[in-house]
Design an enzyme around this catalytic site. Structure first.
Site, PDB file in Angstrom:
ATOM      1  N   TYR A 185      67.853  54.107 116.262  1.00 13.93           N
ATOM      2  CA  TYR A 185      67.239  52.796 116.006  1.00 13.93           C
ATOM      3  C   TYR A 185      68.216  51.735 115.732  1.00 13.93           C
ATOM      4  O   TYR A 185      69.000  52.128 114.735  1.00 13.93           O
ATOM      5  CB  TYR A 185      66.151  52.831 114.865  1.00 13.93           C
ATOM      6  CG  TYR A 185      64.466  53.048 115.470  1.00 13.93           C
ATOM      7  CD1 TYR A 185      64.430  51.931 116.259  1.00 13.93           C
ATOM      8  CD2 TYR A 185      63.829  53.964 115.145  1.00 13.93           C
ATOM      9  CE1 TYR A 185      63.064  51.714 116.833  1.00 13.93           C
ATOM     10  CE2 TYR A 185      62.542  53.761 115.897  1.00 13.93           C
ATOM     11  CZ  TYR A 185      62.160  52.665 116.453  1.00 13.93           C
ATOM     12  OH  TYR A 185      60.967  52.503 117.315  1.00 13.93           O
ATOM     13  N   GLU A 224      67.372  48.055 115.477  1.00 18.97           N
ATOM     14  CA  GLU A 224      67.017  46.625 115.439  1.00 18.97           C
ATOM     15  C   GLU A 224      67.889  45.571 114.701  1.00 18.97           C
ATOM     16  O   GLU A 224      68.604  45.976 113.736  1.00 18.97           O
ATOM     17  CB  GLU A 224      65.791  46.526 114.505  1.00 18.97           C
ATOM     18  CG  GLU A 224      64.596  46.937 115.417  1.00 18.97           C
ATOM     19  CD  GLU A 224      63.886  48.187 114.963  1.00 18.97           C
ATOM     20  OE1 GLU A 224      64.485  49.115 114.826  1.00 18.97           O
ATOM     21  OE2 GLU A 224      62.604  48.173 114.851  1.00 18.97           O
ATOM     22  N   ASP A 271      67.782  32.709 137.569  1.00 20.47           N
ATOM     23  CA  ASP A 271      67.258  34.075 137.288  1.00 20.47           C
ATOM     24  C   ASP A 271      67.917  34.615 138.518  1.00 20.47           C
ATOM     25  O   ASP A 271      67.591  34.631 139.626  1.00 20.47           O
ATOM     26  CB  ASP A 271      65.705  34.224 137.154  1.00 20.47           C
ATOM     27  CG  ASP A 271      65.274  35.669 137.468  1.00 20.47           C
ATOM     28  OD1 ASP A 271      66.138  36.652 137.696  1.00 20.47           O
ATOM     29  OD2 ASP A 271      64.125  35.914 137.423  1.00 20.47           O
ATOM     30  N   THR A 315      68.487  41.208 135.752  1.00 21.68           N
ATOM     31  CA  THR A 315      68.106  42.679 135.544  1.00 21.68           C
ATOM     32  C   THR A 315      69.782  43.388 135.943  1.00 21.68           C
ATOM     33  O   THR A 315      70.590  42.621 136.410  1.00 21.68           O
ATOM     34  CB  THR A 315      67.434  43.131 136.898  1.00 21.68           C
ATOM     35  OG1 THR A 315      67.797  42.875 137.968  1.00 21.68           O
ATOM     36  CG2 THR A 315      65.985  42.927 136.577  1.00 21.68           C
ATOM     37  N   LYS A 325      70.475  45.983 139.972  1.00 20.23           N
ATOM     38  CA  LYS A 325      70.419  45.615 141.410  1.00 20.23           C
ATOM     39  C   LYS A 325      71.588  45.563 141.814  1.00 20.23           C
ATOM     40  O   LYS A 325      72.343  46.623 141.997  1.00 20.23           O
ATOM     41  CB  LYS A 325      69.411  44.188 141.749  1.00 20.23           C
ATOM     42  CG  LYS A 325      68.113  44.442 141.259  1.00 20.23           C
ATOM     43  CD  LYS A 325      67.052  42.965 141.723  1.00 20.23           C
ATOM     44  CE  LYS A 325      65.771  43.103 141.395  1.00 20.23           C
ATOM     45  NZ  LYS A 325      65.359  42.790 139.957  1.00 20.23           N
ATOM     46  N   ARG A 377      68.625  50.382 134.766  1.00 21.50           N
ATOM     47  CA  ARG A 377      67.293  49.679 134.913  1.00 21.50           C
ATOM     48  C   ARG A 377      67.269  48.788 133.462  1.00 21.50           C
ATOM     49  O   ARG A 377      67.101  49.489 132.453  1.00 21.50           O
ATOM     50  CB  ARG A 377      66.095  50.595 135.050  1.00 21.50           C
ATOM     51  CG  ARG A 377      64.900  50.038 135.591  1.00 21.50           C
ATOM     52  CD  ARG A 377      64.120  50.825 136.146  1.00 21.50           C
ATOM     53  NE  ARG A 377      64.641  51.134 137.442  1.00 21.50           N
ATOM     54  CZ  ARG A 377      64.429  50.447 138.600  1.00 21.50           C
ATOM     55  NH1 ARG A 377      63.796  49.371 138.499  1.00 21.50           N
ATOM     56  NH2 ARG A 377      65.244  50.513 139.965  1.00 21.50           N
TER      57      ARG A 377
HETATM   58  N1  DSN Z   1      60.668  43.940 141.540  1.00 26.64           N
HETATM   59  C1  DSN Z   1      62.176  43.117 141.813  1.00 26.64           C
HETATM   60  C2  DSN Z   1      62.329  42.819 143.339  1.00 26.64           C
HETATM   61  O1  DSN Z   1      62.250  43.854 143.863  1.00 26.64           O
HETATM   62  O2  DSN Z   1      62.948  41.939 143.690  1.00 26.64           O
HETATM   63  C3  DSN Z   1      61.924  41.725 141.125  1.00 26.64           C
HETATM   64  O3  DSN Z   1      61.110  41.906 140.067  1.00 26.64           O
END
Ligand code: DSN
Length: 456
Positions: free
Chosen positions: A45, A47, A217, A244, A247, A253
């Site tokens: 933990y 925090e 974003d 994120t 990707k 993730r």
């Molecule tokens: N789920 C993501 C995508 O596939 O683009 C975006 O949130």
């Protein structure tokens, strides 16, 4: 007896090895990323935050972070290793994206976006982002989300070519009194003109007499930015960039926020100014919208960012785009109609309805049957139902990780064409064509096995 969850994980490994992953938001991580994610850090933990005073791209080094134990702003003991891991992740993210500060704690892209809204907005304030029917993302104000219940979202559109309609964006910015102007999408194949958006922000700020936060974003293209083949919004006046990490960036993730401005102690709430954005956002992530950070995932982020800082990652990013352009050309040669006529990044949006007369969901299902994984996707201003949209979305990050190039793009386009012809004949009755689909599946599998998945 061993839990059958592990049997299913083994089966998923086989699916990933034998099929081709064309979902543009997915990738295959390295064994280092997997190892960090599956480590004992999940037991801890933490925090709060490590100390990051004095952490800057110019004056800090990885060695110094490794060698130095500092006080922290945590609520539990035992942070001697975790602090340094998190500082390393923060530092590497700052280096990758030329940021003044970063927050590596968001559990997801949605959490990252919500933390930015919470940091900067009051209930009822307006965010100007791309409208949902034009292709905006769920977390940019879809009525079903929590943020849409708290804040007011207004939308700009895309032009006929699939690019941002900058005139519409400017007009709306001068009409709706936005507190945030948001650029970022999950089915967009152009390069945004960040400078132009910053100029529109300036004009709107003069009109309204208050600061407007520019937010990007960049979840889909973060790896392309890190690899230097896509412009970085932070170099064009943007205050915040969310993403994120799984990707094109090829990490675990999770979510990440890069900020520009002055970094100060997270213990004291600073005045709400753009200059104070780094601290406002740290406080909005924890304790504002999250509890304990996932330090095993943060360690995996640090490993992935370290990989993205290496020269080979630049080659990888350039190859993703090259492969996407080749795939676009091969598909066009076979009669596929592409939204925007092609791609400038890693992603293609195909108008299946217009190309072949059936919808994206049937095509997604048929391609699944041959081991080609992509997703049905609405086209801008699609009139079809959300579960039966007119298009499909695909991309090249994962197959590029496996080392594929132009010859493989040509084969994939050929199989996609064959499957489209089968769908035209079969309609909804794909099972009637199982033998033909199985034959293609065998060819896909044979090629896939020639290109190993790095972590399996
Ligand atoms: N789920 C993501 C995508 O596939 O683009 C975006 O949130």
């Amino acid at each position: 007896m061993k839990d059958f969850v592990f049997d299913l994980i083994e089966q998923e490994k086989v699916r990933q090895k034998e099929g081709l992953e064309l979902i543009p938001s997915e990738n295959y991580v390295s064994s280092g990323v997997l190892e960090a994610m599956g480590s004992v850090l999940t037991n801890k933990y933490s925090e709060g935050y490590p100390d990051f005073s004095g952490l800057s791209i110019e004056s800090s080094s990885e060695k110094q972070i490794f060698d130095t134990v500092l006080p922290n702003y945590r609520y539990y003991g035992g942070q001697v290793n975790v602090d340094r891991i998190e500082r390393l992740a923060i530092f590497r993210a700052m280096k990758l994206f030329h940021a003044d500060h970063s927050n590596v704690q968001p559990h997801s892209g949605a959490n990252a976006n919500n933390a930015v809204y919470f940091a900067w907005l009051e209930p009822g304030d307006t965010v100007l982002g791309m409208s949902l029917p034009a292709g905006g993302h769920l977390t940019h104000g879809a009525p079903v989300t929590m943020s849409a219940h708290i804040y007011n979202f207004e939308g700009y559109g895309v032009d006929e070519d699939g690019d941002i309609d900058y005139e519409d964006l400017r007009k709306k910015a001068l009409e709706v009194n936005p507190k945030i102007i948001l650029v970022g999408y999950s089915a967009f194949m152009k390069i945004p003109d960040f400078k132009r958006v910053d100029e529109i922000r300036d004009e709107a700020e003069k009109k309204y007499g208050h600061e407007i936060l520019l937010m990007a974003d960049m979840a889909h293209v973060a790896g392309l930015i890190a690899g230097g083949v896509h412009p970085n919004p932070l170099d064009y006046g943007f205050n915040v960039m969310t993403t994120t990490t799984h990707k094109t960036l090829r990490g675990p993730r999770g979510g990440l926020i890069m900020t520009m401005g002055k970094v100060s102690s997270p213990l004291k709430k600073p005045e709400k100014t753009l200059e104070n954005i780094p601290t406002l956002i740290d406080r909005a992530v924890f304790p504002g919208t999250q509890g304990g950070p996932l330090e095993h995932v943060i360690a995996a982020k640090a490993v992935a960012f370290g990989e993205a800082l290496k020269p080979e990652f630049k080659e990888y990013a350039a190859k993703i785009v090259e492969n996407a352009k080749t795939l676009a050309k091969e598909l066009k040669n076979r009669g596929f109609i592409l939204q925007g006529g092609g791609t400038e990044n890693h992603l293609l949006l195909l108008n299946i309805k217009k190309s072949f007369g059936f919808d994206g969901k049937i095509y997604e299902k048929a391609l699944d049957m041959v081991g080609l994984t992509l997703n049905a996707n609405a086209l801008p201003n699609d009139k079809a139902a959300a579960f039966r949209p007119s298009g499909v979305r695909l991309g090249t990050p994962a197959i590029t990780t496996r080392g594929m190039g132009a010859p493989e793009m040509k084969k994939i386009a050929g199989w996609m064409d064959d499957v489209a012809r089968i769908c035209q004949e079969a309609g909804e009755n794909l099972d009637d064509k199982k033998a033909e689909l199985d034959k293609i599946h065998a060819e896909v599998k044979k090629m896939a096995l020639k290109f190993p998945v790095p972590s399996i």
